[in-house]
Design a protein around this motif. Structure first.
Motif, PDB file in Angstrom:
ATOM      1  N   ASP A 138      28.337  36.140  20.896  1.00 17.79           N
ATOM      2  CA  ASP A 138      27.890  37.357  21.576  1.00 17.79           C
ATOM      3  C   ASP A 138      28.710  37.532  22.845  1.00 17.79           C
ATOM      4  OD1 ASP A 138      26.515  39.601  22.355  1.00 17.79           O
ATOM      5  OD2 ASP A 138      24.760  38.529  23.093  1.00 17.79           O
ATOM      6  N   VAL A 139      30.026  37.693  22.670  1.00 16.33           N
ATOM      7  CA  VAL A 139      30.902  37.758  23.838  1.00 16.33           C
ATOM      8  C   VAL A 139      30.612  38.973  24.707  1.00 16.33           C
ATOM      9  CG1 VAL A 139      32.764  36.468  22.757  1.00 16.33           C
ATOM     10  CG2 VAL A 139      32.708  38.950  22.516  1.00 16.33           C
ATOM     11  N   PHE A 140      29.964  40.003  24.147  1.00 21.68           N
ATOM     12  CA  PHE A 140      29.691  41.208  24.926  1.00 21.68           C
ATOM     13  C   PHE A 140      28.447  41.088  25.790  1.00 21.68           C
ATOM     14  CE2 PHE A 140      31.721  43.843  21.274  1.00 21.68           C
ATOM     15  CZ  PHE A 140      32.983  43.640  21.791  1.00 21.68           C
ATOM     16  N   GLY A 141      27.552  40.119  25.543  1.00 19.00           N
ATOM     17  CA  GLY A 141      26.175  40.266  25.983  1.00 19.00           C
ATOM     18  C   GLY A 141      25.714  39.576  27.240  1.00 19.00           C
ATOM     19  N   TYR A 142      26.598  39.029  28.070  1.00 20.99           N
ATOM     20  CA  TYR A 142      26.093  38.320  29.246  1.00 20.99           C
ATOM     21  C   TYR A 142      27.131  38.329  30.371  1.00 20.99           C
ATOM     22  CZ  TYR A 142      29.022  34.323  27.866  1.00 20.99           C
ATOM     23  OH  TYR A 142      30.080  33.510  27.544  1.00 20.99           O
ATOM     24  N   GLY A 143      26.641  37.981  31.562  1.00 25.06           N
ATOM     25  CA  GLY A 143      27.499  37.940  32.740  1.00 25.06           C
ATOM     26  C   GLY A 143      28.016  39.310  33.112  1.00 25.06           C
ATOM     27  N   SER A 144      29.239  39.326  33.612  1.00 26.38           N
ATOM     28  CA  SER A 144      29.956  40.574  33.896  1.00 26.38           C
ATOM     29  C   SER A 144      31.402  40.335  33.512  1.00 26.38           C
ATOM     30  CB  SER A 144      29.857  40.960  35.372  1.00 26.38           C
ATOM     31  OG  SER A 144      30.631  42.133  35.630  1.00 26.38           O
ATOM     32  N   PHE A 145      31.851  41.010  32.464  1.00 28.05           N
ATOM     33  CA  PHE A 145      33.198  40.728  31.980  1.00 28.05           C
ATOM     34  C   PHE A 145      34.154  41.869  32.301  1.00 28.05           C
ATOM     35  CE2 PHE A 145      30.876  42.302  28.166  1.00 28.05           C
ATOM     36  CZ  PHE A 145      31.662  43.387  27.801  1.00 28.05           C
ATOM     37  N   PRO A 146      35.439  41.529  32.460  1.00 32.45           N
ATOM     38  CA  PRO A 146      36.446  42.566  32.703  1.00 32.45           C
ATOM     39  C   PRO A 146      36.786  43.287  31.409  1.00 32.45           C
ATOM     40  CG  PRO A 146      37.513  40.444  32.515  1.00 32.45           C
ATOM     41  CD  PRO A 146      36.036  40.177  32.425  1.00 32.45           C
ATOM     42  N   MET A 147      36.960  44.591  31.511  1.00 38.59           N
ATOM     43  CA  MET A 147      37.408  45.381  30.366  1.00 38.59           C
ATOM     44  C   MET A 147      38.860  45.779  30.603  1.00 38.59           C
ATOM     45  SD  MET A 147      34.074  47.757  29.447  1.00 38.59           S
ATOM     46  CE  MET A 147      33.925  48.534  31.055  1.00 38.59           C
ATOM     47  N   ALA A 148      39.753  45.272  29.763  1.00 36.74           N
ATOM     48  CA  ALA A 148      41.185  45.569  29.860  1.00 36.74           C
ATOM     49  C   ALA A 148      41.849  45.076  28.572  1.00 36.74           C
ATOM     50  CB  ALA A 148      41.815  44.874  31.077  1.00 36.74           C
ATOM     51  N   PRO A 149      42.883  45.705  28.112  1.00 31.14           N
ATOM     52  CA  PRO A 149      43.577  46.858  28.687  1.00 31.14           C
ATOM     53  C   PRO A 149      42.990  48.209  28.287  1.00 31.14           C
ATOM     54  CG  PRO A 149      44.800  46.040  26.812  1.00 31.14           C
ATOM     55  CD  PRO A 149      43.623  45.126  26.969  1.00 31.14           C
ATOM     56  N   TRP A 150      41.749  48.209  27.771  1.00 30.41           N
ATOM     57  CA  TRP A 150      41.021  49.468  27.671  1.00 30.41           C
ATOM     58  C   TRP A 150      39.553  49.169  27.925  1.00 30.41           C
ATOM     59  CZ3 TRP A 150      42.143  46.864  23.114  1.00 30.41           C
ATOM     60  CH2 TRP A 150      41.093  46.660  22.220  1.00 30.41           C
ATOM     61  N   ALA A 151      38.767  50.227  28.116  1.00 28.46           N
ATOM     62  CA  ALA A 151      37.358  50.080  28.456  1.00 28.46           C
ATOM     63  C   ALA A 151      36.502  50.885  27.489  1.00 28.46           C
ATOM     64  CB  ALA A 151      37.107  50.550  29.891  1.00 28.46           C
ATOM     65  N   GLY A 152      35.393  50.289  27.080  1.00 32.85           N
ATOM     66  CA  GLY A 152      34.484  50.990  26.175  1.00 32.85           C
ATOM     67  C   GLY A 152      35.025  51.048  24.753  1.00 32.85           C
ATOM     68  N   ARG A 153      34.494  52.001  24.000  1.00 33.00           N
ATOM     69  CA  ARG A 153      34.881  52.133  22.601  1.00 33.00           C
ATOM     70  C   ARG A 153      36.215  52.854  22.467  1.00 33.00           C
ATOM     71  NH1 ARG A 153      29.234  52.923  22.834  1.00 33.00           N
ATOM     72  NH2 ARG A 153      28.024  51.685  21.322  1.00 33.00           N
ATOM     73  N   LEU A 154      37.027  52.367  21.533  1.00 33.94           N
ATOM     74  CA  LEU A 154      38.294  52.995  21.174  1.00 33.94           C
ATOM     75  C   LEU A 154      38.173  53.463  19.735  1.00 33.94           C
ATOM     76  CD1 LEU A 154      41.287  53.630  21.862  1.00 33.94           C
ATOM     77  CD2 LEU A 154      41.832  51.332  21.009  1.00 33.94           C
ATOM     78  N   GLU A 155      38.306  54.763  19.527  1.00 32.83           N
ATOM     79  CA  GLU A 155      37.998  55.366  18.222  1.00 32.83           C
ATOM     80  C   GLU A 155      38.774  54.716  17.081  1.00 32.83           C
ATOM     81  OE1 GLU A 155      37.602  59.761  16.122  1.00 32.83           O
ATOM     82  OE2 GLU A 155      38.757  59.538  17.964  1.00 32.83           O
ATOM     83  N   ARG A 156      38.005  54.117  16.153  1.00 31.61           N
ATOM     84  CA  ARG A 156      38.568  53.484  14.960  1.00 31.61           C
ATOM     85  C   ARG A 156      39.640  52.438  15.302  1.00 31.61           C
ATOM     86  NH1 ARG A 156      35.145  55.099  10.717  1.00 31.61           N
ATOM     87  NH2 ARG A 156      34.371  57.162  11.279  1.00 31.61           N
ATOM     88  N   GLY A 157      39.676  52.004  16.568  1.00 29.63           N
ATOM     89  CA  GLY A 157      40.653  51.003  16.973  1.00 29.63           C
ATOM     90  C   GLY A 157      42.081  51.499  17.010  1.00 29.63           C
ATOM     91  N   ARG A 158      42.282  52.815  17.086  1.00 27.33           N
ATOM     92  CA  ARG A 158      43.630  53.369  17.010  1.00 27.33           C
ATOM     93  C   ARG A 158      44.019  54.056  18.316  1.00 27.33           C
ATOM     94  NH1 ARG A 158      41.927  56.427  11.477  1.00 27.33           N
ATOM     95  NH2 ARG A 158      41.813  54.587  10.109  1.00 27.33           N
ATOM     96  N   PHE A 159      45.291  53.913  18.668  1.00 29.49           N
ATOM     97  CA  PHE A 159      45.824  54.670  19.797  1.00 29.49           C
ATOM     98  C   PHE A 159      47.318  54.847  19.604  1.00 29.49           C
ATOM     99  CE2 PHE A 159      46.791  50.387  21.163  1.00 29.49           C
ATOM    100  CZ  PHE A 159      47.912  50.493  21.966  1.00 29.49           C
ATOM    101  N   ASN A 160      47.853  55.846  20.291  1.00 29.87           N
ATOM    102  CA  ASN A 160      49.285  56.125  20.252  1.00 29.87           C
ATOM    103  C   ASN A 160      49.927  55.761  21.577  1.00 29.87           C
ATOM    104  OD1 ASN A 160      48.992  57.215  17.700  1.00 29.87           O
ATOM    105  ND2 ASN A 160      48.923  59.340  18.426  1.00 29.87           N
ATOM    106  N   ASN A 161      51.140  55.277  21.518  1.00 29.50           N
ATOM    107  CA  ASN A 161      51.997  55.142  22.691  1.00 29.50           C
ATOM    108  C   ASN A 161      53.256  55.937  22.387  1.00 29.50           C
ATOM    109  OD1 ASN A 161      53.142  54.436  25.107  1.00 29.50           O
ATOM    110  ND2 ASN A 161      53.607  52.323  24.516  1.00 29.50           N
ATOM    111  N   GLY A 162      53.265  57.188  22.852  1.00 23.65           N
ATOM    112  CA  GLY A 162      54.335  58.085  22.432  1.00 23.65           C
ATOM    113  C   GLY A 162      54.235  58.307  20.933  1.00 23.65           C
ATOM    114  N   PRO A 163      55.318  58.135  20.200  1.00 22.72           N
ATOM    115  CA  PRO A 163      55.292  58.369  18.755  1.00 22.72           C
ATOM    116  C   PRO A 163      54.777  57.177  17.953  1.00 22.72           C
ATOM    117  CG  PRO A 163      57.515  57.809  19.422  1.00 22.72           C
ATOM    118  CD  PRO A 163      56.693  57.856  20.685  1.00 22.72           C
ATOM    119  N   VAL A 164      54.476  56.060  18.628  1.00 20.69           N
ATOM    120  CA  VAL A 164      54.103  54.831  17.915  1.00 20.69           C
ATOM    121  C   VAL A 164      52.585  54.741  17.799  1.00 20.69           C
ATOM    122  CG1 VAL A 164      54.287  52.323  17.858  1.00 20.69           C
ATOM    123  CG2 VAL A 164      56.163  53.701  18.805  1.00 20.69           C
TER     124      VAL A 164
END
Length: 280
Positions: free
Chosen positions: A49-75
Motif C-alpha cells: 500500500d505504497v500510496f496509503g501512509y505518511g506524506s510522499f513526494p509526487m514526481a515526475p507527475w502528480a495525481g492520475r495520468l490518463e491511461r498512463g500515457r503522455f507525449n513529449n513533443g512527437p514522442v
C-alpha cells in the motif's frame, strides 16, 4: 551502497522521520508526542500500500495520468497502470532515495536533503531532490525535478495523509480553504476541463489557487495546521474514515497532457510547501 535507514529530524518538541527506503516519504510528524500522519503501523501492508501512509513526494507527475500515457513533443510514452485505469502519483515514491545532506543544524532548526535518480519506467534521465527544513514552529519542504539530458514535461507535489482524529476520542479535523474554483471531475476521476464553483465534500477533487495554495486543518481547540505552497493546485481527498489528504501540486491531475511544464537541463521545476502549526 544506499543508506536506507530512517532519518530523524527534531527541533524543540517537533520531530519528523524521513524514509529514504520507502519512496523518500515523510513517515512521521510528531508534535509534543502527538502524531499528525497516518503511519505505516496504521496500514495492513505498507509494502503493498505504497500510496496509503505518511506524506510522499509526487514526481515526475502528480495525481492520475490518463491511461498512463503522455507525449513529449512527437514522442508518445506508455507508463505502467498502478491505479487502474491510470498511472498515479509519479515513479519517485516507488524508488529508493539516498541521503544527500545529513541532518545539519540551521539558525532556526535542522535540515536534511534526499535525492532520487529517475529511472525506468520513467523514460528520461533526471533527478528529484527534496529539502526538509524543520523548526519548532514549522516544516518546509522543497522538491526540485531536474532533467539530466533531454527535456521532458513534469509535475511535482505532496500527498500527505493527515489523521482525522489525533486521539481516539478527540475532535475530528475540519478543513478551511477558499479555492478560486473546482475542476469538474469526470467519471474517470480526471478533470473534464470545466471550472465549477467549489462544492461541499466529500472530495476526491482538484481545486485551483492561482496565488498559491492556502488551507488550514483544525482539530477543535487542540491544534491548527496551516498548509501553504507556491503550487497553484491542490487535490483534496477525504473518502476514508481515518485520514484526509490536502495535496499541493504544480499541475492538475493529468497535467502532463493538459498543462505540461517543460523541465530542461538548465530549467528545473521547483516547488515548496510549508506546514506551520499552532497548538491550543
Amino acid at each position: 551502497m544506499l543508506d536506507l535507514a530512517p532519518v530523524l529530524l527534531s527541533a524543540g518538541d517537533a520531530a519528523v522521520t524521513l524514509l529514504p527506503g520507502a519512496g523518500g516519504r515523510l513517515g512521521s510528524l510528531c508534535l509534543g508526542g502527538t502524531e499528525l500522519l497516518r503511519t505505516s503501523q496504521d496500514v495492513a501492508d505498507p509494502n503493498g500500500d505504497v500510496f496509503g501512509y505518511g506524506s510522499f513526494p509526487m514526481a515526475p507527475w502528480a495525481g492520475r495520468l490518463e491511461r498512463g500515457r503522455f507525449n513529449n513533443g512527437p514522442v508518445r510514452h506508455q507508463l505502467p497502470l498502478d491505479l487502474v485505469p491510470h498511472a498515479a502519483h509519479g515513479t519517485a515514491l516507488r524508488g529508493r532515495w539516498r541521503v544527500a545532506t545529513a541532518p545539519a543544524a540551521t539558525d532556526e532548526g535542522v535540515s536534511a536533503a534526499l535525492v532520487h535518480e529517475l529511472a525506468e519506467p520513467w523514460p528520461y534521465p533526471g533527478r528529484v531532490t527534496q529539502l526538509f527544513e524543520l523548526t519548532p514552529e514549522q516544516l518546509r519542504i522543497t522538491i526540485s525535478v531536474e532533467a539530466l539530458r533531454d527535456s521532458f514535461p513534469a509535475q511535482a507535489g505532496w500527498h500527505p495523509w493527515f489523521r482525522k482524529r489525533l486521539r481516539a476520542d478527540g475532535p475530528q479535523a475540519a478543513l478551511d480553504f477558499a479555492p478560486a474554483w473546482q475542476e469538474e471531475r469526470g467519471a474517470d476521476y480526471l478533470p473534464t476541463g470545466r471550472r465549477i464553483d467549489p462544492a461541499p465534500g466529500p472530495w476526491d477533487d482538484c481545486f485551483a489557487f492561482p496565488d498559491g495554495v492556502e488551507a488550514t486543518l483544525t482539530w477543535g481547540d487542540e491544534l491548527a495546521l496551516r498548509i501553504t505552497s507556491d503550487c497553484p493546485w491542490a487535490v483534496v481527498f477525504d473518502h476514508q474514515a481515518d485520514a484526509l489528504c490536502v495535496e499541493p501540486q504544480s499541475g492538475p491531475p493529468n497535467g502532463l497532457n493538459t498543462a505540461p511544464h517543460l523541465v530542461t537541463p538548465i530549467e528545473p521545476l521547483e516547488v515548496t510547501t510549508t506546514w506551520s502549526w499552532r497548538r491550543g
